[in-house]
Design a protein around this motif. Sequence first.
Motif, PDB file in Angstrom:
ATOM      1  N   SER A  92       0.822  -1.214   0.000  1.00  0.00           N
ATOM      2  CA  SER A  92       0.000   0.000   0.000  1.00  0.00           C
ATOM      3  C   SER A  92       0.853   1.260   0.000  1.00  0.00           C
ATOM      4  N   HIS A 101      -8.290  -0.933   9.077  1.00  0.00           N
ATOM      5  CA  HIS A 101      -8.274  -0.439   7.703  1.00  0.00           C
ATOM      6  C   HIS A 101      -7.634  -1.511   6.809  1.00  0.00           C
ATOM      7  N   TYR A 103      -6.403  -2.570   2.611  1.00  0.00           N
ATOM      8  CA  TYR A 103      -6.051  -2.133   1.254  1.00  0.00           C
ATOM      9  C   TYR A 103      -6.221  -3.338   0.322  1.00  0.00           C
ATOM     10  N   ASN A 198     -14.336  -2.134   5.200  1.00  0.00           N
ATOM     11  CA  ASN A 198     -13.874  -2.154   3.807  1.00  0.00           C
ATOM     12  C   ASN A 198     -14.990  -2.747   2.954  1.00  0.00           C
TER      13      ASN A 198
END
Length: 208
Positions: A92, A101, A103, A198
């Motif tokens: 990322s 979080h 990615y 997400n």
Amino acid sequence: MKKIVVFILFVIILAGCAPNIPAQPTMDLAAVQTAAVATYQASQPTPEPLAPTVIPPTSPAMPTATESVTLVPTPTILVPTLAPTKKPATSSGGKVLEGDHAYLADQSPRDFAVIKPGTGMPVYYTFQNIGTTTWTKDYSFRYFDGYKAWGETTVFLPHEVKPGETVFLGMWVFPPESPGDLLITYWGLFNEDGERFNRVNYPFYVAE
């Protein structure tokens, strides 16, 4: 005539005066050879009797059994795997966010794939943890909207994912039995409290 008579008388007188010589006996050659052999044998030492030679019995050769072994190939059963433990992912770029979080580092196949009616296709995702929390196995990848392409709507993480690590997940997409328009299914990552942090959407076409 008178002379003849006188000669005969003279011969007779001479014969009567001759000495008496005994006749020589005739020698038997075969008897002489036999006597010589007997004399030689008598002069030789008597040999010791030879010990009898014992020959051990020979065991009959046992036939060697040849065992025929037939190798049976082990059948290979192919089972589709949706979620291998880990897979290298695109970084990322070192971006770190507070809390949960993720990615999206990789996806296969890409969006807008064409799926034949009545078939199925797996879709794979690789997520990188770019937050500050550790994802436990109570975290999940869930369906939450759009076309419900699979009977199962929740996939739990196969292992813990610490910050900076990745996880490889997947879902099956089963299209309708008949061709149609563009369909979209929505999935996302959820923490152990059920909060989504997400989302991904997968659009695809159903066509022959």
